[in-house]
Design an enzyme around this catalytic site. Structure first.
Site, PDB file in Angstrom:
ATOM      1  N   TYR A   1       0.850  -1.208   0.000  1.00 32.02           N
ATOM      2  CA  TYR A   1       0.000   0.000   0.000  1.00 32.02           C
ATOM      3  C   TYR A   1       0.882   1.253   0.000  1.00 32.02           C
ATOM      4  CZ  TYR A   1      -4.445   2.434   0.689  1.00 32.02           C
ATOM      5  OH  TYR A   1      -5.560   3.235   0.537  1.00 32.02           O
TER       6      TYR A   1
ATOM      7  N   LYS B   1      -3.254   8.503   2.747  1.00 29.82           N
ATOM      8  CA  LYS B   1      -4.480   8.339   3.561  1.00 29.82           C
ATOM      9  C   LYS B   1      -4.283   8.933   4.964  1.00 29.82           C
ATOM     10  CE  LYS B   1      -7.117   6.277   0.517  1.00 29.82           C
ATOM     11  NZ  LYS B   1      -8.073   7.119  -0.233  1.00 29.82           N
TER      12      LYS B   1
HETATM   13  P1  NAP Z   1     -12.149   3.636  -8.463  1.00 28.91           P
HETATM   14  O1  NAP Z   1     -13.482   3.155  -8.851  1.00 28.91           O
HETATM   15  O2  NAP Z   1     -11.024   3.343  -9.389  1.00 28.91           O
HETATM   16  O3  NAP Z   1     -12.249   5.198  -8.134  1.00 28.91           O
HETATM   17  C1  NAP Z   1     -11.126   6.026  -8.015  1.00 28.91           C
HETATM   18  C2  NAP Z   1     -11.480   7.306  -8.712  1.00 28.91           C
HETATM   19  O4  NAP Z   1     -10.458   8.301  -8.529  1.00 28.91           O
HETATM   20  C3  NAP Z   1     -11.635   7.107 -10.209  1.00 28.91           C
HETATM   21  O5  NAP Z   1     -12.863   7.657 -10.640  1.00 28.91           O
HETATM   22  C4  NAP Z   1     -10.451   7.867 -10.744  1.00 28.91           C
HETATM   23  O6  NAP Z   1     -10.610   8.345 -12.064  1.00 28.91           O
HETATM   24  C5  NAP Z   1     -10.377   8.994  -9.747  1.00 28.91           C
HETATM   25  N1  NAP Z   1      -9.187   9.788  -9.939  1.00 28.91           N
HETATM   26  C6  NAP Z   1      -7.893   9.369 -10.027  1.00 28.91           C
HETATM   27  N2  NAP Z   1      -7.085  10.415 -10.312  1.00 28.91           N
HETATM   28  C7  NAP Z   1      -7.890  11.515 -10.406  1.00 28.91           C
HETATM   29  C8  NAP Z   1      -7.675  12.875 -10.681  1.00 28.91           C
HETATM   30  N3  NAP Z   1      -6.453  13.373 -10.946  1.00 28.91           N
HETATM   31  N4  NAP Z   1      -8.736  13.730 -10.685  1.00 28.91           N
HETATM   32  C9  NAP Z   1      -9.980  13.280 -10.429  1.00 28.91           C
HETATM   33  N5  NAP Z   1     -10.257  11.982 -10.182  1.00 28.91           N
HETATM   34  C10 NAP Z   1      -9.224  11.116 -10.166  1.00 28.91           C
HETATM   35  O7  NAP Z   1     -11.690   2.996  -7.052  1.00 28.91           O
HETATM   36  P2  NAP Z   1     -12.348   3.012  -5.597  1.00 28.91           P
HETATM   37  O8  NAP Z   1     -11.745   1.836  -4.924  1.00 28.91           O
HETATM   38  O9  NAP Z   1     -13.801   3.151  -5.681  1.00 28.91           O
HETATM   39  O10 NAP Z   1     -11.691   4.308  -4.938  1.00 28.91           O
HETATM   40  C11 NAP Z   1     -12.474   5.366  -4.370  1.00 28.91           C
HETATM   41  C12 NAP Z   1     -11.866   5.801  -3.055  1.00 28.91           C
HETATM   42  O11 NAP Z   1     -12.058   4.757  -2.097  1.00 28.91           O
HETATM   43  C13 NAP Z   1     -10.366   6.055  -3.106  1.00 28.91           C
HETATM   44  O12 NAP Z   1     -10.049   7.155  -2.275  1.00 28.91           O
HETATM   45  C14 NAP Z   1      -9.800   4.778  -2.522  1.00 28.91           C
HETATM   46  O13 NAP Z   1      -8.514   4.962  -1.966  1.00 28.91           O
HETATM   47  C15 NAP Z   1     -10.834   4.524  -1.446  1.00 28.91           C
HETATM   48  N6  NAP Z   1     -10.813   3.175  -0.869  1.00 28.91           N
HETATM   49  C16 NAP Z   1     -10.910   2.092  -1.676  1.00 28.91           C
HETATM   50  C17 NAP Z   1     -10.881   0.820  -1.101  1.00 28.91           C
HETATM   51  C18 NAP Z   1     -10.960  -0.413  -1.960  1.00 28.91           C
HETATM   52  O14 NAP Z   1     -10.549  -1.479  -1.495  1.00 28.91           O
HETATM   53  N7  NAP Z   1     -11.466  -0.340  -3.184  1.00 28.91           N
HETATM   54  C19 NAP Z   1     -10.778   0.668   0.286  1.00 28.91           C
HETATM   55  C20 NAP Z   1     -10.701   1.815   1.090  1.00 28.91           C
HETATM   56  C21 NAP Z   1     -10.709   3.073   0.488  1.00 28.91           C
HETATM   57  P3  NAP Z   1      -9.676   7.629 -13.215  1.00 28.91           P
HETATM   58  O15 NAP Z   1     -10.100   6.199 -13.281  1.00 28.91           O
HETATM   59  O16 NAP Z   1      -9.948   8.433 -14.420  1.00 28.91           O
HETATM   60  O17 NAP Z   1      -8.254   7.748 -12.764  1.00 28.91           O
END
Ligand code: NAP
Length: 257
Positions: free
Chosen positions: A157, A164
């Site tokens: 990570y 984070k």
């Molecule tokens: P996701 O569907 O891939 O969403 C991440 C989003 O961030 C995408 O829409 C991505 O767009 C966007 N992003 C990246 N760079 C960007 C930029 N420069 N400007 C604007 N948007 C941008 O993945 P997710 O897992 O749902 O992630 C959402 C949040 O949840 C994140 O903060 C992640 O760390 C958090 N989270 C996820 C998990 C997990 O296991 N999935 C667990 C805990 C927390 P692009 O695809 O165009 O880059």
């Protein structure tokens, strides 16, 4: 019967596809009657986000790469024109280069470090500053997404754990700033869920299986469960909560072994 969030508006940053945690949040908010704006980061995602947004009546879709301040400005100008005011901001954005999400943390490059922190942590502050004027007098709520890698070492990570930590600290400072205006700021620390971003972390599938086997509830969580906690944090039932990070991880964070 009136819905819980009827007459309220929100903006959701971070929908990439239907697996996105942002989409789980959006569905819970929209089902409770909130009108939503969605953003997408680049042309690559424009059509898929617009297609998903069609499922949410009255929603609007706007471009926003958070590394471009002028695009963040435009988002809030458009929301002002379309909605006039704002009640909720969902920040579900993170990015780190794939090569920074494997191996030893000490190999992290300066560029990779700065980029991860800019997109995944600083963006919340940049967004808050622009959203605040639209939330005056509305008892607004910010919700961001974090992970336990902020508190503990999770293999691979790496720099995202640092981002984070910065994000959760930002939540506390922003909550202190905005509290006197009646605006709340909280984070959800979600358990691992298979999404596009998550697939960038090396050995993510091994990790998710390990966690399912070791949580008190013996399972992983879903985007719907994260979405329903977002609904709680956006709505009146959480009116006494700010500056907090709430775990939605089937209890994994209480385990020592
Ligand atoms: P996701 O569907 O891939 O969403 C991440 C989003 O961030 C995408 O829409 C991505 O767009 C966007 N992003 C990246 N760079 C960007 C930029 N420069 N400007 C604007 N948007 C941008 O993945 P997710 O897992 O749902 O992630 C959402 C949040 O949840 C994140 O903060 C992640 O760390 C958090 N989270 C996820 C998990 C997990 O296991 N999935 C667990 C805990 C927390 P692009 O695809 O165009 O880059």
């Amino acid at each position: 019967m009136e819905q819980l969030l009827e007459g309220k508006t929100g903006v959701v940053f971070g929908v990439a596809n239907k697996r996105s945690l942002a989409w789980g949040c959006a569905r819970s908010l929209a089902n409770a009657g909130m009108r939503l704006a969605f953003t997408y980061a680049g042309e690559r995602l424009e059509s898929s986000v617009k297609k998903l947004a069609e499922e949410v009546p009255g929603s609007i879709v706007l471009p926003c790469d958070v590394t471009k301040p002028e695009e963040i400005d435009t988002v809030f100008e458009s929301i002002k024109d379309e909605f006039g005011f704002l009640d909720t901001v969902v920040h579900a954005i993170a990015f780190a280069r794939r090569e920074e999400l494997q191996g030893d943390f000490y190999h992290t490059s300066k560029d990779g470090y700065m980029l991860a922190l800019e997109v995944s942590a600083y963006s919340l502050t940049a967004i808050t500053r622009r959203a605040m004027p639209l939330m005056e007098g509305r008892e607004g709520s910010f919700v961001t997404l974090s992970y336990i890698g902020a508190d503990r070492v999770i293999p691979n990570y790496n720099v995202m754990g640092i981002a984070k930590s910065a994000l959760e600290a930002s939540v506390r400072y922003l909550a202190a700033d905005l509290g006197p205006r009646g605006i709340r700021v909280n984070a959800i620390s979600a358990g691992p869920i298979r999404t596009l971003s998550a697939s960038g972390v090396k050995d993510f599938n091994d990790m998710i299986d390990h966690i399912a086997a070791h949580t008190p509830m013996r399972r992983n969580v879903t985007a719907e469960e994260v979405g329903d906690t977002c609904l709680f944090l956006a709505g009146p039932h959480s009116r006494g909560i700010t500056g907090s990070t709430i775990f939605v991880d089937a209890g994994f964070h209480i385990m020592g072994l």
